[in-house]
Scaffold this motif. Structure first.
Motif, PDB file in Angstrom:
ATOM      1  N   ASN A  36       0.815  -1.212   0.000  1.00 54.22           N
ATOM      2  CA  ASN A  36       0.000   0.000   0.000  1.00 54.22           C
ATOM      3  C   ASN A  36       0.846   1.258   0.000  1.00 54.22           C
ATOM      4  O   ASN A  36       1.788   1.355   0.769  1.00 54.22           O
ATOM      5  CB  ASN A  36      -0.760   0.036   1.338  1.00 54.22           C
ATOM      6  N   SER A  41      -0.105   3.038  -8.249  1.00 63.45           N
ATOM      7  CA  SER A  41      -1.168   3.746  -8.986  1.00 63.45           C
ATOM      8  C   SER A  41      -0.636   5.049  -9.560  1.00 63.45           C
ATOM      9  O   SER A  41      -1.014   5.440 -10.673  1.00 63.45           O
ATOM     10  CB  SER A  41      -2.356   4.072  -8.071  1.00 63.45           C
ATOM     11  N   SER A  42       0.224   5.716  -8.811  1.00 61.74           N
ATOM     12  CA  SER A  42       0.775   6.990  -9.306  1.00 61.74           C
ATOM     13  C   SER A  42       1.604   6.758 -10.555  1.00 61.74           C
ATOM     14  O   SER A  42       1.535   7.531 -11.518  1.00 61.74           O
ATOM     15  CB  SER A  42       1.642   7.647  -8.226  1.00 61.74           C
TER      16      SER A  42
END
Ligand code: ATP
Length: 235
Positions: A36, A41-42
């Motif tokens: 996490n 995602s970035s």
């Protein structure tokens, strides 16, 4: 097919992605793993122009596209299925699929592709005219992936396709990804569910606090106990 070099993404003072380089060959299935907040995602969003890069270059299909818009990248053959599916719940299943084809004008081709996904996922045919929010989580994921495929991409990037889904549904999603590879698509799959994705991936990268801490074949990663335990919580 995709060469991203020295990518950095900052949100103000937060360095989410630090000097990351990844390569995805034509026809490859590449996993991008990590805990996490690692920056997965970035990185994906920066590759498709959804968040700005602070540094780095992207070459897609032998052309530099570092500053290309998302729409241009989609026209060139990139597509992304975002985390959390992001289907339009108030729109019908059919309207969601049409939106995926927004860059196309070949009506017959669009109709043909729509039929293909309705054959593959009969529930989408049954619910074609109902609001997409009434689909189950797994069905929404099938719709989200089908929608991304409606632009006829060469490279599909998926952000956590298994997130929040029951194990049986996760198996179905991964089976579908294997089908996509058989169709000749190139896949870049962001996952926290390392064991499942490593079964279908050729190669893998592990990100931790914005940096690559491992790159190699899926086999090498599966056999590298230290990386698996330290970064992916698996023994
Ligand atoms: P997850 O699996 O939880 O989505 P991730 O590996 O995809 O994690 P990112 O979502 O890319 O990681 O987040 C990387 C870092 O950037 C985190 O510290 C996160 O809090 C921060 N971050 C992400 N998006 C933003 C944003 N829009 N504004 C500010 N900080 C952000």
């Amino acid at each position: 097919m995709l060469e991203a070099s020295h990518i950095s993404v900052n949100y103000g003072p937060i360095k989410a992605v630090r000097d990351v380089s990844i390569d995805v060959g034509r026809g490859d299935v590449v996993a991008l793993l990590g805990p996490n907040g690692a920056g997965k995602s970035s990185l994906l969003s920066s590759l498709v122009g959804l968040v700005p890069k602070n540094r780095g270059t992207v070459v897609f299909d032998n052309e530099e596209v570092s500053r290309a818009s998302t729409e241009d990248l989609i026209r060139r053959g990139m597509s992304v299925t975002p985390e959390g599916r992001r289907i339009f719940g108030d729109l019908t299943v059919g309207e969601n699929l049409r939106l995926g084809a927004a860059i196309r004008s070949d009506k017959d081709g669009i109709a043909e592709d729509t039929e293909k996904f309705l054959d593959l996922f009969p529930i989408l045919r049954k619910r074609f005219n109902s609001a997409a929010r009434y689909l189950s989580g797994g069905e929404q994921q099938m719709l989200a992936i089908s929608r991304s495929l409606m632009s006829r991409p060469k490279l599909l990037m998926l952000d956590e396709p298994s997130l929040g889904l029951a194990p049986r549904i996760v198996d179905q999603i991964f089976e579908f990804l294997v089908t996509l590879r058989q169709w000749g698509l190139t896949l870049l799959i962001v996952e926290q569910n390392a064991s499942e994705v490593l079964e279908i991936a050729d190669r893998a990268y592990v990100l931790s606090t914005g940096s690559i801490v491992f790159s190699g074949t899926a086999n090498e990663l599966s056999n590298s106990g230290g990386v698996m335990e330290l970064y992916l919580g698996l023994e």
